[in-house]
Design an enzyme around this catalytic site. Structure first.
Site, mmCIF file in Angstrom:
data_model
loop_
_atom_site.group_PDB
_atom_site.id
_atom_site.type_symbol
_atom_site.label_atom_id
_atom_site.label_comp_id
_atom_site.label_asym_id
_atom_site.label_seq_id
_atom_site.Cartn_x
_atom_site.Cartn_y
_atom_site.Cartn_z
ATOM 1 N N GLN A 127 0.854 -1.190 0.000
ATOM 2 C CA GLN A 127 0.000 0.000 0.000
ATOM 3 C C GLN A 127 0.886 1.235 0.000
ATOM 4 O OE1 GLN A 127 -3.336 0.065 2.718
ATOM 5 N NE2 GLN A 127 -2.660 -1.857 3.615
ATOM 6 N N SER A 130 0.011 6.736 3.111
ATOM 7 C CA SER A 130 0.494 7.816 3.971
ATOM 8 C C SER A 130 1.682 8.541 3.359
ATOM 9 C CB SER A 130 0.928 7.251 5.323
ATOM 10 O OG SER A 130 -0.160 6.714 6.010
ATOM 11 N N SER A 162 3.185 -0.732 4.105
ATOM 12 C CA SER A 162 3.327 -2.134 4.513
ATOM 13 C C SER A 162 3.745 -3.000 3.336
ATOM 14 C CB SER A 162 2.007 -2.660 5.076
ATOM 15 O OG SER A 162 1.650 -1.924 6.201
ATOM 16 N N GLU A 245 -10.637 -2.842 4.009
ATOM 17 C CA GLU A 245 -9.579 -3.110 4.972
ATOM 18 C C GLU A 245 -10.128 -3.215 6.385
ATOM 19 O OE1 GLU A 245 -6.370 -0.217 5.097
ATOM 20 O OE2 GLU A 245 -5.073 -1.730 5.970
ATOM 21 N N ASN A 371 -7.709 4.145 15.602
ATOM 22 C CA ASN A 371 -9.005 3.934 16.248
ATOM 23 C C ASN A 371 -9.653 5.252 16.653
ATOM 24 O OD1 ASN A 371 -8.406 1.304 15.807
ATOM 25 N ND2 ASN A 371 -8.692 0.629 17.934
ATOM 26 N N GLU A 372 -8.836 6.279 16.871
ATOM 27 C CA GLU A 372 -9.425 7.597 17.184
ATOM 28 C C GLU A 372 -10.207 8.128 15.977
ATOM 29 O OE1 GLU A 372 -6.329 6.641 18.075
ATOM 30 O OE2 GLU A 372 -6.894 6.468 20.183
#
Lengths: 388, 357
Positions: A127, A130, A162, A245, A371-372
């Protein structure tokens, strides 16, 4: 029949078939970690073995190397896969993320070009989302793709990618409209990593292996045929990929059920000296793995009845990542002084990989959207709370 | 394998939601809490008219011959409304218990008496309380006509006048709890032995399952109330729901709730089985649902600030229902110990592919 939680004879037959094949083919000794070069090669070989049995990605149509299986059948396959303790899927970026994305947005030529090689393990995908200045705020992407004739010229810097250290291809979004900002003007590209103008530098992760990498695009050229969807459609397609994902496929429940089973065994071998309160944690790990499995069957049933997976994917992502952390954290507490022993230490608890599992579980609440961010998504798009 | 509910199942739940919105409105709950309500019989009759007590009764006894999978969404609605009627105890526990006992009765006199009691309970003509050793206090309908008293290996059907029951007022005014005075007089119809023990065990499983379903419903209600308040209440120039601190609290509740739901639904499909898998499924449902309801309650009151601590806001009706449900049909300790024994003790087969075994 409504709420029928039993398997049909055909589903049971598939389970038996997978079980027999896995028994015959899963390597007896665990492979080296896929975060390192040697292990990556071993896992690549395993993908080819899987493909030789036509098990690469069973939900895909036959023409692309699949078996035309439905999602319930896929869950059965996964259960048997993890039951057999088969290796991790080095091509999960391809089969679980880009594959479904191509299925939805790709042209016939793109599907025919990429999917069979993905299912066969011939091309491993990384991927490339970012950037140094665009993490959680992904819309801040600066990498560009400039159209020149029938090619795009890529410039920019991707990071935390990754599998990129050893993979063959990457997918990601680039700014095709230099005047654009935020979510507009982005385009989804499929890029060969081993070509002039692409420089990959592995980044060592906290376990010491280059599990991700940064990618420098220095006027790398890709044909227009490698553009997925239209120019400017990149954000929309990327969000669909992110949904895959976080949603159904990336973390199959069987993975956690197998780990919870190992944890219960670990408890039994430590029960006499262990803090009795840890029994509750062991039971909680088992319950959460089961709850995740049940919810996945529920989601699969909904999708098979014509439903879609949207914001619910964020609920899934939080649940499995926190469950993984809790499960491995419990193992670490049970192991006590043995917890920090590395795999090569003479007194390590054999064949368990608890330390590696714990280290990996720490990444769960971070990757695929922290998770935020997921909590914001749930609050705003599922519960309907106002944007900040 | 199909985890979807049918159109009929959802419609039945929708009908109860509509009825309960009226029977169990904030205004009516307030009257019950203030001791000014006198509509017990009206509520009971309205539920009976919809046929809700007969869902699990066999057709021959005037029932719908449906299954626990059909009743589970109704139980969820009962929780969502904090229904001040023990619908689940009558329709989800007493009726199947009577059906099982009547079907297995050894002598014709007992069978006839139980069949009659079953028919009356399914129609709503009788109001039955089920006492079980797992509950130190028994939830009873207002003005009960009968008691079913379970013990280790007997189940006894008694008329209300044959029972001495001491009221135990609780925080939740919508649930009337009693302690049975022992020893009981030797009255009523008694079933003994293995059949009685198995039926009593199944009753406890159903009680716990339907308490869990109600907990899911009440958790959803608490979340809805909190979300709606967070959208309205303005501080520092913005609705408080725009702040991440509030968003993340509420998102956490939704995660817990959404992963309790399928556990409860799956337990419904195997609640009547006597095996370890069914015990684990029900205890898991009980724990997951109670945890979701507890987090929903604590989050809802925190989101409301001082407002949520006041009697005049409806929130506390639902919070108290969550507390009450958490203590019924095996509180936390019973279910946690049972599941720990099954998972850690090695009695249950663990691992992938065992979920539905």
């Amino acid at each position: 029949m409504p709420l029928d939680l039993t398997f049909t004879p055909q589903q049971q037959a598939l389970r038996a078939e997978v079980r027999a094949w896995m028994t015959a083919h899963v390597p007896r000794t665990p492979l080296a970690t896929l975060e390192g070069e040697a292990g990556f090669a071993q896992h690549r070989q395993w993908e080819r073995t899987l493909a030789s049995g036509n098990w690469g990605m069973i939900t895909w149509p036959r023409e692309y190397g699949g078996r035309g299986a439905n999602l319930i059948e896929w869950l059965i396959f996964e259960e048997e896969y993890y039951r057999a303790n088969a290796p991790l899927r080095v091509n999960q970026n391809g089969i679980f993320l880009l594959g479904p994305t191509l299925m939805e947005f790709g042209t016939a030529q793109q599907k025919a070009r990429f999917l069979p090689r993905m299912a066969a393990g011939e091309e491993i995908w990384a991927q490339a989302w970012s950037e140094p200045q665009a993490g959680s705020d992904l819309a801040g992407i600066r990498a560009t793709a400039q159209r020149e004739g029938d090619q795009y010229v890529l410039r920019g810097h991707k990071i935390w990618s990754s599998r990129a250290a050893f993979a063959d291809w990457c997918f990601g979004i680039f700014r095709t409209d230099p005047a654009s900002g935020r979510h507009n003007g982005l385009t989804f590209m499929l890029v060969p990593l081993r070509q002039p103008g692409v420089r990959v530098r592995g980044i060592r992760q906290i376990h010491g292996e280059p599990g991700f990498a940064e990618i420098f695009f220095e006027e790398a050229r890709v044909p227009v045929a490698n553009r997925l969807g239209e120019e400017g459609q990149g954000w929309h397609i990327a969000m669909a990929t992110a949904g895959f994902e976080r949603g159904l496929m990336l973390r199959s429940p069987a993975r956690f059920q197998a780990a919870a089973q190992r944890l219960a065994h670990l408890w039994r071998s430590h029960a006499t000296q262990a803090d009795p309160a840890l029994a509750a944690q062991v039971a909680q790990a088992w319950m959460d793995a089961e709850a995740y499995a049940l919810n996945t069957y529920r989601t699969a049933s909904r999708l098979m009845a014509g439903g879609t997976i949207g914001v619910e994917a964020s609920l899934n992502k939080i649940f499995w990542s926190e469950l993984d952390l809790q499960l491995h954290g419990t193992a670490m507490r049970l192991l006590g002084a043995h917890a920090a022993l590395r795999a090569q230490a003479p007194d390590v608890v054999q064949d368990a990989g608890w330390l590696e599992g714990y280290i990996f579980s720490l990444a769960g609440p971070i990757y695929a959207g922290t998770n935020e961010i997921q909590r914001n998504v749930i609050a705003e798009r599922l519960l309907g709370l106002p944007r900040g | 394998m199909d985890f979807n509910f049918s159109e009929e199942q959802r419609m039945m739940a929708g009908a109860l939601r509509e009825l309960a919105a009226d029977l169990s409105s904030g205004e009516r709950l307030r009257a019950i809490y203030d001791g000014t309500d006198s509509a017990d019989r009206q509520r009971w009759d309205a539920l009976a008219e919809l046929g809700l007590f007969s869902v699990l009764a066999p057709q021959g006894s005037g029932g719908m011959s449906l299954t626990d999978s059909d009743f589970i969404l109704l139980a969820e609605e009962a929780g969502h409304a904090a229904l001040p009627v023990p619908l689940c105890e009558q329709a989800g526990v007493a009726v199947p218990l009577l059906a099982e006992l009547a079907g297995g009765a050894a002598d014709s006199g007992t069978a006839a008496a139980l069949a009659e009691a079953l028919q009356a309970a399914a129609s709503g003509a009788s109001r039955v309380a089920v006492a079980h050793p797992i509950n130190p206090f028994t939830l009873a309908p207002a003005d009960p006509t009968h008691w079913l008293v379970c013990n280790a290996d007997t189940v006894r059907l008694l008329e209300a006048r044959e029972v001495k029951a001491v009221p135990e007022p609780t925080a939740d005014a919508g649930r009337l709890l009693y302690r049975l005075e022992a020893p009981l007089q030797q009255h009523g119809v008694t079933v003994r032995g293995a059949a009685a023990a198995a039926a009593a065990a199944r009753a406890a499983q159903r009680g716990a399952l339907y308490a869990a379903a109600q907990s899911v419903g009440v958790a959803q209600r608490l979340t809805d109330i909190a979300v709606s308040y967070a959208c309205e209440r303005v501080q520092f120039g913005k609705p408080i729901g725009a702040y991440q601190a509030i968003k993340h609290h509420l998102a956490n509740v939704q995660v817990k709730l959404e992963f309790a739901r399928p556990v409860v639904y799956a337990a419904a499909t195997r609640v009547a089985d006597p095996d370890a898998g069914a015990q684990a499924a029900v205890s898991h449902a009980a724990l997951a649902a109670a945890a979701a309801a507890d987090l929903a309650a604590r989050t809802a009151i925190q989101v409301h600030g001082a407002m949520g601590y006041s009697w005049e806001v409806d929130l506390h009706f639902y919070m108290k229902r969550a507390w009450a449900l958490a203590g019924s049909w095996g509180a936390h300790s019973f279910h946690a110990r049972r599941i720990q024994a099954l998972v850690c003790g090695g009695e249950l087969t663990l691992g992938p592919g065992q979920t539905f075994e």
